[in-house]
Write an enzyme that holds these catalytic residues in place. Structure first.
Site, PDB file in Angstrom:
ATOM      1  N   HIS A   1      84.956   8.676  52.654  1.00  0.00           N
ATOM      2  CA  HIS A   1      84.295   7.564  51.980  1.00  0.00           C
ATOM      3  C   HIS A   1      82.779   7.725  51.924  1.00  0.00           C
ATOM      4  CE1 HIS A   1      87.915   5.692  51.006  1.00  0.00           C
ATOM      5  NE2 HIS A   1      87.454   4.451  50.899  1.00  0.00           N
TER       6      HIS A   1
ATOM      7  N   ASP B   1      82.710  -3.970  57.326  1.00  0.00           N
ATOM      8  CA  ASP B   1      83.322  -4.967  56.431  1.00  0.00           C
ATOM      9  C   ASP B   1      84.655  -4.448  55.914  1.00  0.00           C
ATOM     10  OD1 ASP B   1      81.115  -6.509  56.679  1.00  0.00           O
ATOM     11  OD2 ASP B   1      80.200  -5.907  54.786  1.00  0.00           O
TER      12      ASP B   1
ATOM     13  N   GLU C   1      76.596 -13.041  57.762  1.00  0.00           N
ATOM     14  CA  GLU C   1      76.228 -12.011  56.792  1.00  0.00           C
ATOM     15  C   GLU C   1      75.735 -12.706  55.522  1.00  0.00           C
ATOM     16  OE1 GLU C   1      78.331  -8.125  57.145  1.00  0.00           O
ATOM     17  OE2 GLU C   1      78.811  -8.472  55.049  1.00  0.00           O
TER      18      GLU C   1
HETATM   19  C1  LIG Z   1      84.039   0.966  50.127  1.00  0.00           C
HETATM   20  C2  LIG Z   1      83.135   1.289  51.290  1.00  0.00           C
HETATM   21  C3  LIG Z   1      82.842   0.304  52.204  1.00  0.00           C
HETATM   22  C4  LIG Z   1      81.999   0.581  53.287  1.00  0.00           C
HETATM   23  N1  LIG Z   1      81.717  -0.420  54.158  1.00  0.00           N
HETATM   24  C5  LIG Z   1      80.904  -0.175  55.199  1.00  0.00           C
HETATM   25  C6  LIG Z   1      80.579  -1.207  56.121  1.00  0.00           C
HETATM   26  O1  LIG Z   1      80.983  -2.344  55.984  1.00  0.00           O
HETATM   27  N2  LIG Z   1      79.799  -0.882  57.164  1.00  0.00           N
HETATM   28  C7  LIG Z   1      79.327   0.372  57.377  1.00  0.00           C
HETATM   29  O2  LIG Z   1      78.657   0.609  58.377  1.00  0.00           O
HETATM   30  N3  LIG Z   1      79.591   1.361  56.508  1.00  0.00           N
HETATM   31  C8  LIG Z   1      80.359   1.112  55.430  1.00  0.00           C
HETATM   32  N4  LIG Z   1      80.631   2.119  54.535  1.00  0.00           N
HETATM   33  C9  LIG Z   1      80.046   3.454  54.774  1.00  0.00           C
HETATM   34  C10 LIG Z   1      80.937   4.251  55.716  1.00  0.00           C
HETATM   35  O3  LIG Z   1      80.825   3.777  57.035  1.00  0.00           O
HETATM   36  C11 LIG Z   1      80.541   5.721  55.758  1.00  0.00           C
HETATM   37  O4  LIG Z   1      80.558   6.254  54.468  1.00  0.00           O
HETATM   38  C12 LIG Z   1      81.490   6.506  56.647  1.00  0.00           C
HETATM   39  O5  LIG Z   1      80.969   7.796  56.844  1.00  0.00           O
HETATM   40  C13 LIG Z   1      82.844   6.609  56.021  1.00  0.00           C
HETATM   41  O6  LIG Z   1      83.795   6.985  56.967  1.00  0.00           O
HETATM   42  P1  LIG Z   1      84.815   8.122  56.612  1.00  0.00           P
HETATM   43  O7  LIG Z   1      85.858   8.083  57.666  1.00  0.00           O
HETATM   44  O8  LIG Z   1      85.273   8.047  55.225  1.00  0.00           O
HETATM   45  O9  LIG Z   1      83.847   9.397  56.840  1.00  0.00           O
HETATM   46  P2  LIG Z   1      83.655  10.682  55.910  1.00  0.00           P
HETATM   47  O10 LIG Z   1      83.033  10.266  54.628  1.00  0.00           O
HETATM   48  O11 LIG Z   1      84.893  11.454  55.843  1.00  0.00           O
HETATM   49  O12 LIG Z   1      82.573  11.478  56.793  1.00  0.00           O
HETATM   50  C14 LIG Z   1      81.239  11.007  56.890  1.00  0.00           C
HETATM   51  C15 LIG Z   1      80.392  11.978  57.709  1.00  0.00           C
HETATM   52  O13 LIG Z   1      80.830  11.961  59.054  1.00  0.00           O
HETATM   53  C16 LIG Z   1      81.288  13.247  59.451  1.00  0.00           C
HETATM   54  N5  LIG Z   1      82.501  13.018  60.243  1.00  0.00           N
HETATM   55  C17 LIG Z   1      83.683  12.470  59.864  1.00  0.00           C
HETATM   56  N6  LIG Z   1      84.519  12.414  60.897  1.00  0.00           N
HETATM   57  C18 LIG Z   1      83.863  12.935  61.949  1.00  0.00           C
HETATM   58  C19 LIG Z   1      84.189  13.173  63.304  1.00  0.00           C
HETATM   59  N7  LIG Z   1      85.400  12.853  63.794  1.00  0.00           N
HETATM   60  N8  LIG Z   1      83.279  13.746  64.116  1.00  0.00           N
HETATM   61  C20 LIG Z   1      82.061  14.086  63.649  1.00  0.00           C
HETATM   62  N9  LIG Z   1      81.687  13.894  62.378  1.00  0.00           N
HETATM   63  C21 LIG Z   1      82.566  13.322  61.539  1.00  0.00           C
HETATM   64  C22 LIG Z   1      81.580  13.999  58.156  1.00  0.00           C
HETATM   65  O14 LIG Z   1      81.467  15.396  58.317  1.00  0.00           O
HETATM   66  C23 LIG Z   1      80.513  13.433  57.249  1.00  0.00           C
HETATM   67  O15 LIG Z   1      79.285  14.093  57.475  1.00  0.00           O
HETATM   68  C24 LIG Z   1      81.454   1.877  53.444  1.00  0.00           C
HETATM   69  C25 LIG Z   1      81.747   2.883  52.512  1.00  0.00           C
HETATM   70  C26 LIG Z   1      82.583   2.587  51.438  1.00  0.00           C
HETATM   71  C27 LIG Z   1      82.870   3.660  50.453  1.00  0.00           C
END
Ligand SMILES: Cc1cc2nc3c(=O)[nH]c(=O)nc-3n(C[C@H](O)[C@H](O)[C@H](O)COP(=O)(O)OP(=O)(O)OC[C@H]3O[C@@H](n4cnc5c(N)ncnc54)[C@H](O)[C@@H]3O)c2cc1C
Length: 451
Positions: free
Chosen positions: A92, A155, A266
Site C-alpha cells: 500500500h 484508519d 480526528e
Molecule cells: C488506503 C490507505 C490508507 C492508509 N491509511 C493510513 C493510516 O490511517 N495511517 C497511517 O499511518 N498510514 C496509512 N497509510 C499508509 C500506510 O501505513 C503505508 O503506506 C504502509 O507502508 C503500508 O503498509 P503495507 O503493509 O502495505 O507496506 P508496503 O507498502 O508493502 O511497504 C512499505 C515499506 O515498508 C517496508 N516493509 C514492509 N514490510 C516490512 C517488514 N516486515 N520489515 C521491514 N520493512 C518492511 C517495505 O519494504 C516498504 O519500504 C494508508 C495507505 C493507504 C494506501
C-alpha cells in the site's frame, strides 16, 4: 565524518569488482518456502500505481529462517552483486517503496507462522505476538477473541504490521497512546547481514528504535509484540461540523489536552460538493445543543467545512456516567487552546521524524485519481498540487515533515532527517552495510557511493 568513511569504502568496492545481477545461486538454497521467478508482475506495482519496477524473483517465505538464509547469502555475495531486497507488506505504498528493481521481493504475507498468540493475565500487561506480514484487521479479530484490542491504530486496517511499523502508524488515538511504533514491546528482525535478532527497549535497543519508523532500511521485521488494552464494550461516536477554521483547531487542541477526554479525535477538512453532509444525516442525529454543529447543510454546498470526528469508549452499565462526561466535554468546545499530538507520545529514539514543534498537526490529503481522470481530476494535477503545497511550506519556512516521504535524491532525505541523519547513516552502516534492504525508498543505492 562518518558519511565520508562509508563513501570511500563503497567507492573502492565499486571499482574493484564487476557488478552482477543474478538470482541463479538463490535457487540452490534449501528453504521451507520457495522462490517464484515467473509470477512477479503483481509485486512490480503498488497502491499508487505510479511506479513499476520488475524484480528478478519473489520469495514466499515459510519461516524466518528462509528470510535470514536468503539475506545472508546475498550479503556474502558481496557488493559486486547488485541484488537488493524489498520486504513487501500489503503493497500500500504509493511511490514504489516496496519494490526492488532487478532485485528480490519478499512477500511478508506468506510468512504466517507461528500463529498469532495473545498473552493476557488480569491486571498484567497484555500483548499479542504476530508475524509482521499479518494485516491489522486480523490482529484486531484475534485480540477481540480475548476482549482486547491494540491501543493504537491506522484508519485503514488492510495494512501489514511490518509495513506500518516501518513508517509510524497513525490514527485518531495517536494523541493519547502515540503512533503504533510507540506501542510495541518487542521485535524480531533479520538485519541486512542476515542475522536474526530479538530487540526491545532493553535488548538491542539501538536496533529496536532504528527499525521502528526506519523505512525498512535496517532490517526486516519478522515478528512483533503489540501492546493490547481491553476492548471498549460500547462507543459513542460523534461528529461536529465547523465553518470557522480557528474554532475547529482550538477545539481539537482543547479536547486532546483535557484530562478526562475522548478516546479518539480526528479532524477533517472537506469541500461540501458531494452532498456528504446530507448523507451523514442518516447515520448521525443532529444535535441542536452543540453550537458547532448548527449549520445548514444545503446552504453550505461548495463551501469548505471542518469536521471533528470524536469517540468515547464506555461500559453500557455505566452509560449515564459516559453520557455526562460527553456532555461536559461537548459543552466546552470552542474554549481554551492547548496542544495537539503532544510530542511526549512520540519516542525520539525511533527513526521516525516529526516537526521540531511543541504543537503539530498531521495533515493528510486523501485525493485519488482514476486512470481516465482529466484536468483537476487527473493524477498529474494532484501530484502537481501536492508539490506546490510542499513548496509553499518551504517558502514560508513552515516546520513541516512529510509522512510516507518520497525523495529522489539523497540530499532530500538528508534534509528530511535533519539532525537525525547522522544517526540514520550510522545505523545503516551497522545493520545493512551493503545497502541491500528497501531500495524502493531511494535513500541508499547498493554499490554506489553515497553523495
Ligand atoms: C488506503 C490507505 C490508507 C492508509 N491509511 C493510513 C493510516 O490511517 N495511517 C497511517 O499511518 N498510514 C496509512 N497509510 C499508509 C500506510 O501505513 C503505508 O503506506 C504502509 O507502508 C503500508 O503498509 P503495507 O503493509 O502495505 O507496506 P508496503 O507498502 O508493502 O511497504 C512499505 C515499506 O515498508 C517496508 N516493509 C514492509 N514490510 C516490512 C517488514 N516486515 N520489515 C521491514 N520493512 C518492511 C517495505 O519494504 C516498504 O519500504 C494508508 C495507505 C493507504 C494506501
Amino acid at each position: 565524518m562518518f558519511l565520508s568513511c562509508f563513501t570511500a569504502k563503497l567507492n573502492l568496492i565499486c571499482s574493484d569488482f564487476p557488478i552482477t545481477t543474478s538470482t541463479s545461486s538463490l535457487t540452490t538454497l534449501h528453504l521451507d518456502g520457495y522462490f517464484d521467478l515467473e509470477d512477479i508482475s503483481h509485486v512490480a506495482e503498488d497502491f499508487g500505481k505510479q511506479y513499476q519496477y520488475y524484480p528478478l524473483a519473489v520469495l514466499h517465505p515459510s519461516s524466518v529462517s528462509d528470510i535470514a538464509t536468503t539475506i545472508n547469502h546475498i550479503f556474502h555475495m558481496g557488493p559486486y552483486s547488485e541484488l537488493t531486497v524489498a520486504a513487501r507488506g500489503h503493497g500500500h505504498s504509493t511511490h514504489g517503496q516496496s519494490q526492488a528493481y532487478n532485485g528480490l521481493v519478499i512477500k511478508m504475507e506468506s510468512l504466517s507462522t507461528p500463529e498469532m498468540k495473545v498473552h493476557y493475565m488480569a491486571g498484567k500487561v497484555s500483548f499479542i505476538d504476530v508475524s509482521s506480514g499479518e494485516l491489522w484487521i486480523n490482529v484486531l479479530h484475534e485480540s477481540l477473541k480475548y476482549g482486547l484490542t491494540p491501543k493504537s491504530w491506522t484508519d485503514y486496517l488492510y495494512l501489514t504490521v511490518g509495513g506500518t511499523l516501518s513508517n509510524a502508524g497513525i490514527s485518531g488515538q495517536a494523541f493519547k497512546h502515540g503512533p503504533q511504533i510507540s506501542n510495541v514491546y518487542q521485535l524480531e528482525v533479520v538485519t541486512g547481514k542476515g542475522e536474526v535478532k530479538l530487540c526491545s527497549e532493553k535488548q538491542n535497543p539501538d536496533l529496536f528504535y532504528a527499525v521502528l519508523g526506519g523505512l525498512g532500511q535496517f532490517g526486516i521485521i519478522t515478528r512483533a509484540r503489540i501492546a493490547l488494552q481491553p476492548a471498549p464494550k460500547m462507543v459513542k461516536w460523534i461528529r461536529v461540523v465547523y465553518t470557522d477554521f480557528l474554532m475547529f483547531t482550538k477545539d481539537q487542541e482543547h479536547l486532546i489536552s483535557s484530562k478526562n477526554t475522548f478516546d479518539y479525535v480526528e479532524g477533517f477538512v472537506v469541500i461540501n460538493r458531494t452532498g456528504i453532509f446530507n448523507n451523514w444525516r442518516s447515520s448521525f442525529k443532529p444535535r441542536d445543543s452543540v453550537g458547532a454543529n448548527q449549520f445548514n447543510a444545503d446552504q453550505s454546498v461548495g463551501k469548505t467545512l471542518f469536521c471533528l470526528e470524536i469517540a468515547k469508549y464506555f461500559n453500557p452499565n455505566k452509560a449515564d456516567i459516559a453520557n455526562e462526561e460527553v456532555e461536559i466535554l461537548l459543552s466546552q468546545l470552542n474554549f481554551s487552546p492547548s496542544t495537539l499530538f503532544l510530542s511526549e507520545v512520540w519516542d525520539n529514539r525511533t527513526s521516525a521524524v516529526i516537526p521540531d514543534e511543541e504543537i503539530f498537526y498531521i495533515v493528510a490529503f486523501l485525493s485519488s485519481a482514476l486512470p481516465s481522470g482529466k484536468g483537476i481530476r487527473s493524477l498529474e494535477h494532484m501530484v502537481n498540487q501536492n508539490r506546490r503545497i510542499l513548496e509553499f511550506c518551504q517558502r514560508r519556512h513552515i516546520g513541516m515533515k512529510q509522512y510516507l516521504a518520497h525523495y529522489t535524491s539523497q540530499r532530500g532525505w538528508q534534509s528530511h532527517f535533519g539532525a537525525q541523519w547522522k544517526t540514520f547513516i550510522k545505523r545503516k552502516s551497522c545493520y545493512d552495510p551493503l545497502a541491500i534492504l528497501a531500495p524502493g525508498q531511494k535513500i541508499f543505492k547498493k554499490a554506489t557511493p553515497l553523495s
